[in-house]
Design a protein around this motif. Structure first.
Motif, PDB file in Angstrom:
ATOM      1  N   ALA A   1      39.988  39.262  34.589  1.00 44.17           N
ATOM      2  CA  ALA A   1      38.555  39.024  34.478  1.00 44.17           C
ATOM      3  C   ALA A   1      37.813  40.274  34.048  1.00 44.17           C
ATOM      4  O   ALA A   1      37.915  41.316  34.668  1.00 44.17           O
ATOM      5  CB  ALA A   1      38.015  38.528  35.813  1.00 44.17           C
ATOM      6  N   GLY A   2      37.058  40.151  32.961  1.00 50.18           N
ATOM      7  CA  GLY A   2      36.197  41.223  32.529  1.00 50.18           C
ATOM      8  C   GLY A   2      36.849  42.300  31.697  1.00 50.18           C
ATOM      9  O   GLY A   2      36.169  43.208  31.261  1.00 50.18           O
ATOM     10  N   LEU A   3      38.131  42.276  31.502  1.00 52.04           N
ATOM     11  CA  LEU A   3      38.810  43.279  30.688  1.00 52.04           C
ATOM     12  C   LEU A   3      39.231  42.656  29.368  1.00 52.04           C
ATOM     13  O   LEU A   3      39.631  41.510  29.319  1.00 52.04           O
ATOM     14  CB  LEU A   3      40.056  43.821  31.406  1.00 52.04           C
TER      15      LEU A   3
ATOM     16  N   MET B   1      38.136  41.013  42.613  1.00 46.42           N
ATOM     17  CA  MET B   1      37.745  42.405  42.443  1.00 46.42           C
ATOM     18  C   MET B   1      37.487  42.648  40.962  1.00 46.42           C
ATOM     19  O   MET B   1      38.286  42.263  40.120  1.00 46.42           O
ATOM     20  CB  MET B   1      38.848  43.329  42.950  1.00 46.42           C
ATOM     21  N   GLY B   2      36.398  43.283  40.632  1.00 43.16           N
ATOM     22  CA  GLY B   2      36.049  43.518  39.241  1.00 43.16           C
ATOM     23  C   GLY B   2      36.290  44.948  38.820  1.00 43.16           C
ATOM     24  O   GLY B   2      36.549  45.827  39.631  1.00 43.16           O
ATOM     25  N   GLY B   3      36.218  45.175  37.529  1.00 48.25           N
ATOM     26  CA  GLY B   3      36.365  46.516  36.980  1.00 48.25           C
ATOM     27  C   GLY B   3      37.813  46.946  36.830  1.00 48.25           C
ATOM     28  O   GLY B   3      38.736  46.250  37.243  1.00 48.25           O
ATOM     29  N   TRP B   4      37.982  48.086  36.225  1.00 48.99           N
ATOM     30  CA  TRP B   4      39.321  48.622  35.973  1.00 48.99           C
ATOM     31  C   TRP B   4      40.055  48.932  37.264  1.00 48.99           C
ATOM     32  O   TRP B   4      41.223  48.559  37.426  1.00 48.99           O
ATOM     33  CB  TRP B   4      39.220  49.899  35.146  1.00 48.99           C
ATOM     34  N   ILE B   5      39.384  49.606  38.183  1.00 51.22           N
ATOM     35  CA  ILE B   5      40.028  50.009  39.439  1.00 51.22           C
ATOM     36  C   ILE B   5      40.372  48.786  40.286  1.00 51.22           C
ATOM     37  O   ILE B   5      41.468  48.696  40.840  1.00 51.22           O
ATOM     38  CB  ILE B   5      39.129  50.982  40.233  1.00 51.22           C
TER      39      ILE B   5
END
Length: 83
Positions: A2-4, A56-60
């Motif tokens: 998600a989101g990447l 959980m979102g984002g790269w990390i």
């Protein structure tokens, strides 16, 4: 993931698979690390979304989810192989 984007998903998936490989003391190649990281993140994101209602979102966040998911996949494979 998600989101990447696709390139970011491959990079994060490869890194997640590599970290899981080191944590689980397995010997996988680069392609398998990428696959384990991406599939592990997808599986664990699905489980998190079903239980908590969010991921959980984002790269990390995706890296953490990918590592945990890949470790679960490696552990599951080991259990099936021994049976």
């Amino acid at each position: 993931m998600a989101g990447l984007g696709w390139i970011a998903a491959i990079i994060v998936g490869g890194l997640a698979g590599w970290i899981a490989e080191k944590l689980m003391h397995s010997n996988m190649g680069l392609l398998m690390n990428i696959v384990l990281g991406i599939v592990g993140a997808v599986v664990l994101n699905f489980i998190l979304f079903a239980i908590v209602g969010t991921t959980m979102g984002g790269w990390i966040g995706q890296l953490i989810v990918g590592v945990i998911g890949a470790c679960l996949l490696i552990g599951g494979y080991r259990m099936i192989r021994r049976a």
